[in-house]
Design a protein around this motif. Structure first.
Motif, PDB file in Angstrom:
ATOM      1  N   GLU A 232       0.830  -1.215   0.000  1.00  0.00           N
ATOM      2  CA  GLU A 232       0.000   0.000   0.000  1.00  0.00           C
ATOM      3  C   GLU A 232       0.860   1.259   0.000  1.00  0.00           C
ATOM      4  O   GLU A 232       0.541   2.237  -0.686  1.00  0.00           O
ATOM      5  N   GLU A 233       1.944   1.240   0.773  1.00  0.00           N
ATOM      6  CA  GLU A 233       2.837   2.400   0.805  1.00  0.00           C
ATOM      7  C   GLU A 233       3.490   2.629  -0.556  1.00  0.00           C
ATOM      8  O   GLU A 233       3.610   3.769  -1.015  1.00  0.00           O
ATOM      9  N   ILE A 234       3.921   1.543  -1.195  1.00  0.00           N
ATOM     10  CA  ILE A 234       4.527   1.670  -2.524  1.00  0.00           C
ATOM     11  C   ILE A 234       3.497   2.195  -3.518  1.00  0.00           C
ATOM     12  O   ILE A 234       3.780   3.098  -4.315  1.00  0.00           O
ATOM     13  N   GLU A 235       2.277   1.651  -3.456  1.00  0.00           N
ATOM     14  CA  GLU A 235       1.225   2.094  -4.382  1.00  0.00           C
ATOM     15  C   GLU A 235       0.915   3.577  -4.200  1.00  0.00           C
ATOM     16  O   GLU A 235       0.717   4.310  -5.175  1.00  0.00           O
ATOM     17  N   ASN A 236       0.881   4.028  -2.959  1.00  0.00           N
ATOM     18  CA  ASN A 236       0.609   5.452  -2.697  1.00  0.00           C
ATOM     19  C   ASN A 236       1.685   6.342  -3.331  1.00  0.00           C
ATOM     20  O   ASN A 236       1.392   7.424  -3.840  1.00  0.00           O
ATOM     21  N   LEU A 265      -1.534  -4.687  -9.181  1.00  0.00           N
ATOM     22  CA  LEU A 265      -2.505  -4.813 -10.264  1.00  0.00           C
ATOM     23  C   LEU A 265      -3.577  -5.848  -9.960  1.00  0.00           C
ATOM     24  O   LEU A 265      -4.704  -5.753 -10.458  1.00  0.00           O
ATOM     25  N   LYS A 266      -3.240  -6.816  -9.107  1.00  0.00           N
ATOM     26  CA  LYS A 266      -4.212  -7.849  -8.730  1.00  0.00           C
ATOM     27  C   LYS A 266      -5.421  -7.240  -8.031  1.00  0.00           C
ATOM     28  O   LYS A 266      -6.546  -7.730  -8.161  1.00  0.00           O
ATOM     29  N   LYS A 267      -5.199  -6.158  -7.281  1.00  0.00           N
ATOM     30  CA  LYS A 267      -6.288  -5.496  -6.561  1.00  0.00           C
ATOM     31  C   LYS A 267      -7.377  -5.018  -7.510  1.00  0.00           C
ATOM     32  O   LYS A 267      -8.532  -4.857  -7.117  1.00  0.00           O
TER      33      LYS A 267
END
Length: 440
Positions: A232-236, A265-267
């Motif tokens: 989540e931190e990386i995605e943010n 991307l799986k999300k």
């Protein structure tokens, strides 16, 4: 050890103040679910019971139903029954998947009708071990090895920390009636084969095998939670701010490991590992689709559009029905009619020769085949190519308004260029002015 208060502690970890909620219990008649129902009864919780008679085992199926129904009648519990019939179109193969989909659909219907917040199932520690082995054989990664969650999507599994042996012992000590499903003794399904042949061998290797497995499962879940926070931190950090859609930096995401790319991307439903590299090599303007999302390639951006999120903007706006040729000034302001688009100056001022236009006029969004003769250019141009030449982002293009007349001819692409065929000249006597002032 399974006791009323140890069970309550696990339930409270899933739902604080469990006495304040209403539950639907999935009860088959086996030891696990009958112990679950008995525990809920002893704790004085507010619950109802659902049972499905699949009609797969003849008289035994009916006796399972009777066991559950008798318990409910004795304890004055509301009982919901679904009896499978020919209309349910039982398949010759994939019986387990069919049965699962049927029962969860039934459970959700009852929950909605009765306003029951949580569905409770009787999955236990042995089920968790079987699931671990199945997922291990499928190379399902950390999420799969973490097994069945104790609580997710309003489904609670408060027996997950207790073994089958502990459940049987509790049933015996508390004189709880239950039925044995003899079909589970057959190793005709993968889970049954693991349950009947592999798990017993594993349990023989170590007296504390199940207890150690429970600890390992806990560690795996903690690891999964930690990894998810990191993801989540990386995605943010990769996310480009946009109020309407999720936008990721294509370049930065491509620099991450295969694992990180897959997890992010799986999300959004893009979970086919062999397809993910194609996203990063696709041409600008390409699209990929999952069940709920459309992924658009926009230069160095990955735009994720939620297909279930309906646009609130209209596709067409009425502008003017007819023209007053009496010589009075005819001016139309588009203020408050068109939205401001990030990065685009919406101010413009166009003057038309009204005698060249077929009324009424309207604003609409781009359509396939649209073309016009833009001022300042030689010849005609397709509107789609004009968008590309102007380097308009994929997100901006659907927001651009096209000014067109009664014959659906394009009079201009707002706010960029009008069609030079309809502009006023030295012979024009009837002028129509359409404009939008720059907002301060």
């Amino acid at each position: 050890m399974l006791e009323k208060f140890s069970f309550k502690n696990h339930l409270e970890n899933l739902v604080p103040n469990p006495e304040n909620h209403h539950y639907l219990l999935a009860v088959s008649g086996g030891a696990d679910s009958m112990v679950l129902a008995s525990l809920f009864q002893d704790l004085g919780l507010m619950y109802q019971v659902a049972h499905i008679n699949y009609k797969l085992r003849g008289k035994d199926s009916d006796l399972d139903q009777k066991t559950v129904q008798d318990f409910c009648e004795k304890n004055h519990i509301q009982f919901h029954l679904y009896e499978v019939s020919e209309k349910d179109k039982k398949p010759e193969n994939s019986i387990q998947l069919w049965a699962r989909e049927l029962r969860y659909h039934f459970f959700r219907e009852i929950q909605e009708q009765q306003n029951l917040e949580f569905l409770v199932t009787a999955h236990h520690l042995n089920d968790q071990l079987e699931t671990f082995i199945i997922n291990l054989s499928k190379a399902s990664g950390l999420n799969g090895l973490s097994g069945i969650p104790a609580g997710s999507n309003k489904i609670l599994r408060p027996l997950l920390h207790f073994s089958k042996k502990e459940i049987y012992e509790y049933a015996k000590e508390n004189n709880i009636d239950f039925r044995e499903d003899l079909s589970n003794k057959k190793s005709d399904y993968l889970r049954n084969k693991i349950r009947n042949e592999i798990v017993p061998l594993l349990l023989e290797t170590n007296d504390h095998f199940l207890e150690n497995f429970k600890k390992s499962s806990l560690y795996l879940n903690q690891t999964k939670d930690f990894v998810q926070k990191q993801i989540e931190e990386i995605e943010n950090k990769l996310t480009v701010f946009n109020p309407e859609h999720k936008i990721l930096s294509k370049e930065k995401l491509h620099q991450e490991s295969d694992f990180v790319r897959f997890e992010i991307l799986k999300k959004y439903g893009f979970d086919q590992e062999e397809e993910i590299p194609k996203i990063f090599t696709a041409e600008n303007g390409s699209s990929f689709f999952s069940k709920d999302y459309q992924l658009l390639i926009n230069r160095n951006e990955l735009i994720l559009v939620d297909k279930n999120k309906k646009a609130e903007t209209k596709d067409e706006l009425h502008l003017i029905e007819s023209f007053d040729f009496s010589g009075k000034p005819n001016r139309i302001s588009l203020e408050n009619m068109i939205d401001t688009i990030d990065g685009i100056n919406n101010s413009f001022e166009w003057e038309f020769d009204a005698t060249k236009i077929q009324f009424p006029l309207r604003l609409r969004k781009q359509q396939d085949g649209d073309e016009f003769f833009p001022t300042g250019f030689q010849g005609k141009k397709k509107v789609s190519k004009f968008f590309r030449d102007e380097k308009l982002s994929i997100l901006a293009r659907p927001k651009i308004w096209i000014l067109c007349d009664g014959s659906n001819s394009v009079l201009g692409v707002i706010p960029f260029r009008q069609d030079r065929r309809y502009t006023k000249d030295e012979k024009t006597k009837s002028i129509l002015k359409i404009f939008n002032e720059k907002k301060k």
